[in-house]
Design a protein around this motif. Structure first.
Motif, PDB file in Angstrom:
ATOM      1  N   ASP A  43       5.268  11.068  -4.560  1.00  0.00           N
ATOM      2  CA  ASP A  43       5.837  10.864  -3.228  1.00  0.00           C
ATOM      3  C   ASP A  43       4.928  11.340  -2.118  1.00  0.00           C
ATOM      4  N   ALA A  87       4.483  14.222  -0.991  1.00  0.00           N
ATOM      5  CA  ALA A  87       5.029  15.315  -0.183  1.00  0.00           C
ATOM      6  C   ALA A  87       4.229  16.588  -0.347  1.00  0.00           C
ATOM      7  N   ALA A 142      15.181  10.792   1.468  1.00  0.00           N
ATOM      8  CA  ALA A 142      14.343  11.249   0.352  1.00  0.00           C
ATOM      9  C   ALA A 142      14.748  10.575  -0.945  1.00  0.00           C
ATOM     10  N   ARG A 169       8.723   9.052   2.236  1.00  0.00           N
ATOM     11  CA  ARG A 169       7.767  10.151   2.125  1.00  0.00           C
ATOM     12  C   ARG A 169       8.024  11.227   3.169  1.00  0.00           C
ATOM     13  N   ASN A 219      10.746  13.619   2.009  1.00  0.00           N
ATOM     14  CA  ASN A 219      10.283  14.563   1.001  1.00  0.00           C
ATOM     15  C   ASN A 219       9.441  15.665   1.631  1.00  0.00           C
ATOM     16  N   TRP A 258      10.114  19.683   1.643  1.00  0.00           N
ATOM     17  CA  TRP A 258       9.040  20.605   1.241  1.00  0.00           C
ATOM     18  C   TRP A 258       8.806  21.656   2.323  1.00  0.00           C
ATOM     19  N   PHE A 271      11.949  16.693  -6.839  1.00  0.00           N
ATOM     20  CA  PHE A 271      11.865  15.304  -6.410  1.00  0.00           C
ATOM     21  C   PHE A 271      12.200  14.348  -7.556  1.00  0.00           C
ATOM     22  N   LEU A 316      15.962  14.207  -7.774  1.00  0.00           N
ATOM     23  CA  LEU A 316      16.637  14.144  -6.481  1.00  0.00           C
ATOM     24  C   LEU A 316      17.786  13.141  -6.479  1.00  0.00           C
TER      25      LEU A 316
END
Length: 215
Positions: free
Chosen positions: A5, A7, A37, A42, A45, A49, A80, A83
């Motif tokens: 992703d 992130a 997310a 992106r 995410n 983070w 992730f 998720l």
């Protein structure tokens, strides 16, 4: 390490004393970020983070991880990856993230225990711990004294205090992370604070950790 992703790329960890998710981030805002997310955005995410990774890294560092930033990346790759299965609010998500972090840390410490540590360790030169976050709990003492005091606690008490101070988790969230009853967490916190107050009042610098504190 894979980062599908994106992130984790270009998102340096900055472990500071202001590690809390902003209080102004309401339930609706979090829900929007989470939905984005889960849809693969992106930017969402990256937001998750940025809001949680510094506190996770600080927790892992304070609890003795040898590579806290790498382990934080592993934690969020797991977050992730799962998720789509998460359902809850901001507080639930924070507890969810720290539950994964706690388990990954336990895995690291277990592996090290089986292998045995051969490197010489010096507390004075150890830079793997969270800077000054523990000071809030012990009256803003010097860094080394604060770390010594926190490290002198029984393991369960130390886990509770670090999750409460650095993780900024509620008693209920700490209970979820540690797999304990909220009442047990409250008791551990009370004993930890009483122990810290006694040590501060006596002016003692702990020489070794306590082992009595299991619930």
């Amino acid at each position: 390490m894979a980062d599908p992703d994106g992130a984790l790329a270009g998102a340096p960890l900055r472990v500071e004393r202001t590690l809390r998710t902003p209080a102004s981030a309401g339930a609706e805002q979090f829900a929007s970020v989470l939905l984005a997310a889960q849809a693969g955005a992106r930017w969402a995410n990256t937001r998750l983070w940025n809001d949680h990774a510094p506190a996770v890294a600080a927790f892992l560092r304070a609890r003795g991880s040898r590579e806290p930033e790498d382990l934080t990346s592993e934690v969020f790759l797991a977050v992730f990856d799962r998720l789509g299965d998460f359902d809850g609010g901001a507080a639930d998500f924070r507890a969810y993230v720290f539950t994964i972090a706690y388990r990954r840390l336990a895995d690291e410490l277990r592996r090290r225990s089986r292998r045995g540590d051969t490197a010489e360790w010096s507390q004075e030169l150890d830079d793997r711990r969270a800077p000054s976050a523990e000071e809030e709990a012990v009256g803003r003492l010097g860094d080394r004294s604060a770390r010594d005091l926190i490290d002198s606690l029984a393991p369960d008490q130390r886990d509770v205090m670090v999750l409460r101070i650095i993780g900024d988790l509620t008693v209920e969230q700490v209970a979820q992370v540690l797999g304990k009853r909220p009442g047990a967490v409250k008791a551990l916190q009370r004993r930890a604070l009483e122990s810290l107050r006694r040590k501060i009042a006596s002016g003692r610098t702990p020489g070794r950790r306590s082992v009595d504190g299991r619930e």
